[in-house]
Design a protein around this motif. Structure first.
Motif, PDB file in Angstrom:
ATOM      1  N   LEU A 164       1.424  10.267  -9.772  1.00  0.00           N
ATOM      2  CA  LEU A 164       0.422  10.520 -10.843  1.00  0.00           C
ATOM      3  C   LEU A 164      -0.233  12.274 -10.460  1.00  0.00           C
ATOM      4  O   LEU A 164      -0.436  12.860 -11.332  1.00  0.00           O
ATOM      5  N   MET A 165      -0.572  12.229  -9.097  1.00  0.00           N
ATOM      6  CA  MET A 165      -1.022  13.601  -8.781  1.00  0.00           C
ATOM      7  C   MET A 165      -0.215  14.795  -9.194  1.00  0.00           C
ATOM      8  O   MET A 165      -0.744  15.688  -9.613  1.00  0.00           O
ATOM      9  N   ALA A 166       1.060  14.469  -8.783  1.00  0.00           N
ATOM     10  CA  ALA A 166       1.886  15.492  -9.347  1.00  0.00           C
ATOM     11  C   ALA A 166       2.050  16.001 -10.819  1.00  0.00           C
ATOM     12  O   ALA A 166       1.850  16.936 -11.537  1.00  0.00           O
ATOM     13  N   ALA A 167       1.890  14.789 -11.646  1.00  0.00           N
ATOM     14  CA  ALA A 167       1.749  15.086 -13.247  1.00  0.00           C
ATOM     15  C   ALA A 167       0.407  15.731 -13.552  1.00  0.00           C
ATOM     16  O   ALA A 167       0.422  16.592 -14.353  1.00  0.00           O
ATOM     17  N   ALA A 168      -0.643  15.135 -12.869  1.00  0.00           N
ATOM     18  CA  ALA A 168      -1.816  15.741 -13.276  1.00  0.00           C
ATOM     19  C   ALA A 168      -2.069  17.312 -12.836  1.00  0.00           C
ATOM     20  O   ALA A 168      -2.536  18.186 -13.491  1.00  0.00           O
ATOM     21  N   LEU A 169      -1.429  17.689 -11.693  1.00  0.00           N
ATOM     22  CA  LEU A 169      -1.158  19.109 -11.273  1.00  0.00           C
ATOM     23  C   LEU A 169      -0.567  19.956 -12.390  1.00  0.00           C
ATOM     24  O   LEU A 169      -1.167  21.004 -12.530  1.00  0.00           O
ATOM     25  N   LEU A 175       0.762  -1.291   0.019  1.00  0.00           N
ATOM     26  CA  LEU A 175       0.102   0.144   0.140  1.00  0.00           C
ATOM     27  C   LEU A 175       0.809   1.276  -0.057  1.00  0.00           C
ATOM     28  O   LEU A 175       0.506   2.251  -0.622  1.00  0.00           O
ATOM     29  N   TYR A 176       1.954   1.218   0.766  1.00  0.00           N
ATOM     30  CA  TYR A 176       2.834   2.311   0.886  1.00  0.00           C
ATOM     31  C   TYR A 176       3.583   2.788  -0.671  1.00  0.00           C
ATOM     32  O   TYR A 176       3.314   3.903  -1.128  1.00  0.00           O
ATOM     33  N   LYS A 177       3.725   1.543  -1.525  1.00  0.00           N
ATOM     34  CA  LYS A 177       4.277   1.862  -2.564  1.00  0.00           C
ATOM     35  C   LYS A 177       3.252   2.160  -3.808  1.00  0.00           C
ATOM     36  O   LYS A 177       3.509   3.117  -4.674  1.00  0.00           O
ATOM     37  N   VAL A 178       1.956   1.749  -3.481  1.00  0.00           N
ATOM     38  CA  VAL A 178       0.959   2.170  -4.374  1.00  0.00           C
ATOM     39  C   VAL A 178       0.431   3.605  -4.038  1.00  0.00           C
ATOM     40  O   VAL A 178       0.457   4.481  -5.015  1.00  0.00           O
ATOM     41  N   LEU A 179       0.596   4.015  -2.821  1.00  0.00           N
ATOM     42  CA  LEU A 179       0.495   5.465  -2.447  1.00  0.00           C
ATOM     43  C   LEU A 179       1.581   6.318  -3.272  1.00  0.00           C
ATOM     44  O   LEU A 179       1.230   7.243  -3.668  1.00  0.00           O
ATOM     45  N   ALA A 180       2.661   5.666  -3.079  1.00  0.00           N
ATOM     46  CA  ALA A 180       3.706   6.593  -3.714  1.00  0.00           C
ATOM     47  C   ALA A 180       3.520   6.670  -5.314  1.00  0.00           C
ATOM     48  O   ALA A 180       3.774   7.910  -5.814  1.00  0.00           O
ATOM     49  N   ALA A 181       3.037   5.967  -5.863  1.00  0.00           N
ATOM     50  CA  ALA A 181       2.952   5.814  -7.266  1.00  0.00           C
ATOM     51  C   ALA A 181       2.004   6.676  -7.689  1.00  0.00           C
ATOM     52  O   ALA A 181       1.970   7.657  -8.563  1.00  0.00           O
ATOM     53  N   LEU A 182       0.565   6.664  -6.785  1.00  0.00           N
ATOM     54  CA  LEU A 182      -0.179   7.723  -7.107  1.00  0.00           C
ATOM     55  C   LEU A 182       0.062   8.943  -6.721  1.00  0.00           C
ATOM     56  O   LEU A 182      -0.493  10.050  -7.399  1.00  0.00           O
ATOM     57  N   MET A 183       0.984   9.354  -5.834  1.00  0.00           N
ATOM     58  CA  MET A 183       1.403  10.700  -5.686  1.00  0.00           C
ATOM     59  C   MET A 183       1.974  11.274  -6.814  1.00  0.00           C
ATOM     60  O   MET A 183       2.017  12.446  -7.285  1.00  0.00           O
TER      61      MET A 183
END
Length: 271
Positions: A127-132, A117-125
């Motif tokens: 993704l959020m940076a790219a979307a931003l 879960l920590y690694k999945v959250l890191a990957a999604l962060m």
């Protein structure tokens, strides 16, 4: 249930001023770019306040829900409700996917090992940076898809956004707004209002799924903490909204993207 979640959830020992101040700081960051800031709050819950990944996600989801409930009426005052209601097919199209995605995302989060879960959250962060960066530094023109392609694309996009929102405990506006602009050709103001209408039921579905597991007890054990940080987040978001436009996006967006990327690295290395 994730491996590091216990029957007796961690209760935060931090003082109310610290919790409120942390929430306000996150709210300001989000408010300056027109978002709730939940993507910044998640690593803070883990890194500063010491919550395990799944507990942090659930607390983040609760606070995101409070922020959306406060923001929605204010948004509908700024943008006429009739104008938003006229776009109901857009919301329904996305909800057809996001509700299923929220249930699936919450199910996967509960079943994941903590280290995963920590690694999945890191990957999604990331993704959020790219979307931003994409949303605030480029002009998003409509893809002008025919209806037969637009509807299934909306369902698929909604599903993906529902999954991400459930796993991270965010409202999903960072992804919903550019999706609405690209797929349905709406301007950013209408897209912002529609994103709130889609986010609310999507978050409620994720909550319903999380409530079926013992990990949901973290919310009851930290009810006061949640309310105080949520109040700080709302206060900060209002202040951040007043600062909207004060700082150039050419400076602000890269700084916020770097914050997300640094947070992603720390989450990926979390033991």
């Amino acid at each position: 249930m994730a491996a590091d979640e216990h029957l007796v959830p961690l209760r935060s020992k931090h003082s109310a001023p610290v919790v409120f101040g942390a929430g306000a700081a996150i709210g300001v960051l989000g408010g300056m770019i027109g978002l709730g800031g939940a993507e910044f709050r998640l690593p803070l819950l883990i890194g500063l306040f010491g919550f395990a990944a799944l507990s942090a996600v659930i607390l983040n989801k609760a606070m995101s829900l409070v922020v959306v409930l406060v923001a929605l009426p204010a948004r509908l005052v700024a943008i006429p409700a009739a104008e938003v209601a006229a776009r109901w097919p857009v919301a329904v199209n996305l909800l057809a996917g996001s509700l299923l995605g929220a249930w699936a995302g919450a199910t996967w989060a509960v079943c994941m090992r903590s280290s995963t879960l920590y690694k999945v959250l890191a990957a999604l962060m990331v993704l959020m940076a790219a979307a931003l960066v994409v949303t605030h530094t480029t002009t998003l023109d409509s893809l002008s898809l025919p209806l037969w392609a637009q509807v299934p694309c909306g369902v698929v996009a909604g599903f993906g956004i529902g999954v991400v929102a459930a796993i991270m405990g965010v409202a999903g506006g960072e992804l919903l707004i550019p999706t609405i602009m690209l797929l349905f050709g709406e301007d950013i103001k209408i897209a912002g209002s529609l994103s709130l209408l889609v986010s609310l039921p999507t978050m409620l579905v994720a909550f319903a799924r999380y409530s079926r597991d013992g990990s949901f007890a973290v919310l009851g054990a930290n009810f006061r903490f949640t309310l105080v940080m949520a109040a700080g987040s709302v206060t900060g978001a209002v202040l951040g909204g007043l600062l909207l436009g004060v700082f150039s996006d050419l400076v602000l967006i890269p700084v916020l993207a770097v914050i997300l990327l640094v947070s992603a690295v720390k989450l990926a290395r979390h033991d």
